[in-house]
Design a protein around this motif. Structure first.
Motif, PDB file in Angstrom:
ATOM      1  N   THR A   2       8.396  18.240 -10.229  1.00 47.19           N
ATOM      2  CA  THR A   2       8.526  16.836 -10.612  1.00 47.19           C
ATOM      3  C   THR A   2       7.185  16.156 -10.378  1.00 47.19           C
ATOM      4  O   THR A   2       6.500  16.452  -9.409  1.00 47.19           O
ATOM      5  N   GLU A   3       6.821  15.271 -11.292  1.00 45.79           N
ATOM      6  CA  GLU A   3       5.554  14.559 -11.127  1.00 45.79           C
ATOM      7  C   GLU A   3       5.808  13.233 -10.419  1.00 45.79           C
ATOM      8  O   GLU A   3       6.711  12.487 -10.788  1.00 45.79           O
ATOM      9  N   ILE A   4       5.023  12.988  -9.383  1.00 47.61           N
ATOM     10  CA  ILE A   4       5.130  11.703  -8.697  1.00 47.61           C
ATOM     11  C   ILE A   4       3.750  11.061  -8.591  1.00 47.61           C
ATOM     12  O   ILE A   4       2.725  11.760  -8.592  1.00 47.61           O
ATOM     13  N   THR A   5       3.756   9.755  -8.514  1.00 49.08           N
ATOM     14  CA  THR A   5       2.523   9.006  -8.276  1.00 49.08           C
ATOM     15  C   THR A   5       2.736   8.133  -7.034  1.00 49.08           C
ATOM     16  O   THR A   5       3.676   7.345  -6.986  1.00 49.08           O
ATOM     17  N   VAL A   6       1.909   8.348  -6.047  1.00 48.45           N
ATOM     18  CA  VAL A   6       2.038   7.588  -4.803  1.00 48.45           C
ATOM     19  C   VAL A   6       0.678   6.983  -4.475  1.00 48.45           C
ATOM     20  O   VAL A   6      -0.352   7.665  -4.586  1.00 48.45           O
ATOM     21  N   ASN A   7       0.679   5.728  -4.109  1.00 48.72           N
ATOM     22  CA  ASN A   7      -0.550   5.071  -3.679  1.00 48.72           C
ATOM     23  C   ASN A   7      -0.660   5.226  -2.161  1.00 48.72           C
ATOM     24  O   ASN A   7       0.152   4.676  -1.420  1.00 48.72           O
ATOM     25  N   VAL A   8      -1.641   6.005  -1.732  1.00 50.96           N
ATOM     26  CA  VAL A   8      -1.786   6.256  -0.304  1.00 50.96           C
ATOM     27  C   VAL A   8      -3.110   5.669   0.172  1.00 50.96           C
ATOM     28  O   VAL A   8      -4.171   6.019  -0.349  1.00 50.96           O
ATOM     29  N   ASN A   9      -3.018   4.758   1.113  1.00 49.27           N
ATOM     30  CA  ASN A   9      -4.198   4.090   1.677  1.00 49.27           C
ATOM     31  C   ASN A   9      -5.090   3.494   0.583  1.00 49.27           C
ATOM     32  O   ASN A   9      -6.315   3.584   0.629  1.00 49.27           O
ATOM     33  N   GLY A  10      -4.430   2.920  -0.433  1.00 46.21           N
ATOM     34  CA  GLY A  10      -5.165   2.222  -1.477  1.00 46.21           C
ATOM     35  C   GLY A  10      -5.649   3.098  -2.613  1.00 46.21           C
ATOM     36  O   GLY A  10      -6.293   2.604  -3.553  1.00 46.21           O
ATOM     37  N   LYS A  11      -5.338   4.388  -2.576  1.00 48.46           N
ATOM     38  CA  LYS A  11      -5.789   5.275  -3.642  1.00 48.46           C
ATOM     39  C   LYS A  11      -4.573   5.929  -4.286  1.00 48.46           C
ATOM     40  O   LYS A  11      -3.674   6.403  -3.583  1.00 48.46           O
TER      41      LYS A  11
END
Lengths: 157, 286
Positions: A2-11
């Motif tokens: 599964t494709e996920i997009t997570v913003n981690v520490n501003g990136k």
């Protein structure tokens, strides 16, 4: 997968993962951010605490797919431009760590606590970090560290 | 600890979740995941498919309507505990929710997931039972409502059917001179209830007891309703001695659970103490 997009520490990170991957493994093994520790793996000890959409969460008890579209902050994301976050500084100044294993999670919980209660009593701090265990039993200085941060964030010190 | 492999589906509506439940045998619903994921990591649960309902906005939030309060199934414990409506009109539910786990757990765990999981050591079942709450369920055949007294069937077993979604919990708003309290004796590491006592006490204008309710978590496989204790209080002036005597004479719990933390008879003794404390606290708040 599964494709996920997570913003981690501003990136923003977009990755293909197995649905069964835990968020803490995504953070540590996929993104290489190893500041977040894995402790008990049973939602008790709090070593894996991160902020998810601004709230303290145990990342060993979330699937990475649940974080799809979320903003995540880990211990690596707290300092800005080389300046420690006041809670980090408090742990430094008040010797809030011994072995250090619980520290990243403890700091994230402290940040979450102070966001909701900027001027907590000692009792409220102790209650607020009930989801984080320090195996060295160094709670005394952990509480002092959070008190230091509370004062600093309110313009004291 | 990784869970076993499963197929992952994300439902964008309750109807889609019900449809997915029908299409995928033995699938489990994923809300906050704070009961299900630990069970899956220990391989106590190995569902072939997870249906993620965690983003269905219609299932989240507290609303009030004509003397009753509806709490959407996806409302997390932190929001139940902090709800102005619940704190003022149904403080027992808010107080019980504030006792669940720790602040991190309360940020993710949901009221619907908690009740559907039906862990006997959890904090919410006895509170919902003591309030005379109603569980709202939606399935392919439509909606139905089940009284909390009929919902909990056994250890980790409820009346929720395999193709149904728990959508909301409805509790009455307190009225008149009514006080409530939830007190628990918890396991010091896990925070789970060895015994949790939920009490509701209503007083007449002359100070006598108009009605009472007393239920326990952690002592039996399903939340225990100590109706005989409550009945013994009605009509009496509730001084401490009257409450103590009503509990001592009428609290009888058959088949208490025992484990490595606490034996059954010990839990019953703790229940007596917590019954008295909870009833007195509820009286003082009435």
């Amino acid at each position: 997968m599964t494709e996920i997009t997570v913003n981690v520490n501003g990136k923003s990170y977009t990755r293909e993962i197995e649905p069964r991957m835990l968020l803490v493994h995504f953070i540590r093994d996929v993104l290489g951010l190893t500041g977040t520790n894995i402790g008990c793996e049973t939602s008790v000890c709090g070593a894996c605490t991160i902020l998810m959409d601004g709230q303290a969460v145990k990342s060993c008890t979330q699937l990475a797919v649940q974080a799809d579209g979320s903003d995540v902050t880990t211990i690596e994301g707290l300092a800005s431009n080389g300046d420690l976050h006041p809670v980090q500084e408090g742990f430094w100044e008040k010797h809030g760590l011994q072995c250090g294993y619980c520290t990243p999670g403890m700091i994230m919980s402290g940040v979450d606590l102070l966001k909701n209660n900027p001027n907590p009593t000692e009792d409220e701090i102790r209650h607020g970090i009930e989801g984080n265990l320090c195996r060295c039993t160094g709670y005394h200085n952990i509480v002092k560290a959070i008190q230091y941060a509370a004062e600093k964030m309110q313009g004291g010190n | 600890m990784y869970p076993a492999k499963f197929d992952y589906y994300r439902a964008s509506s309750v109807q889609e979740a019900i449809q997915l439940l029908q299409e995928h045998e033995d699938a489990k619903l994923l809300a906050g995941g704070h009961s299900l994921i630990p069970a899956m990591k220990l391989r106590l649960a190995q569902p072939p498919a997870l249906i993620d309902i965690g983003r269905i906005a219609e299932l989240r939030g507290v609303t009030q309507d004509n003397g009753s309060i509806k709490v959407g199934a996806l409302t997390v414990h932190a929001d139940v505990a902090a709800s102005d409506v619940l704190q003022s009109q149904c403080p027992l539910l808010a107080e019980a929710a504030s006792n669940v786990g720790d602040r991190q757990v309360r940020h993710k765990g949901t009221i619907g997931g908690n009740l559907a999981h039906a862990d006997p050591a959890s904090d919410l079942p006895a509170a919902v039972l003591a309030l005379g709450g109603t569980i709202h369920l939606l399935g392919p055949g439509g909606s139905r409502q089940v009284a909390a007294a009929d919902f909990f069937l056994d250890l980790l077993a409820t009346d929720l059917h395999e193709d149904e979604v728990l959508t909301a919990i409805e509790v009455p708003a307190i009225s008149g001179k009514t006080g409530t309290a939830y007190l628990k004796f918890e396991h010091p590491a896990s925070g789970y209830a060895l015994c949790g006592a939920a009490a509701v006490v209503s007083l007449n204008d002359d100070g006598t007891c108009a009605g009472a309710s007393l239920c326990f978590n952690g002592v039996t496989a399903t939340p225990h309703n100590a109706s005989a204790v409550a009945a013994a209080l009605v009509g009496k002036t509730l001084d401490d001695a009257t409450i103590d005597q009503a509990v001592n004479a009428n609290l009888s719990i058959a088949d208490p659970m025992g484990d490595m933390y606490a034996s059954g008879p010990y839990r019953v003794e703790v229940a007596k103490t917590y019954a008295k404390r909870a009833l007195k606290a509820a009286r003082d708040r009435a």
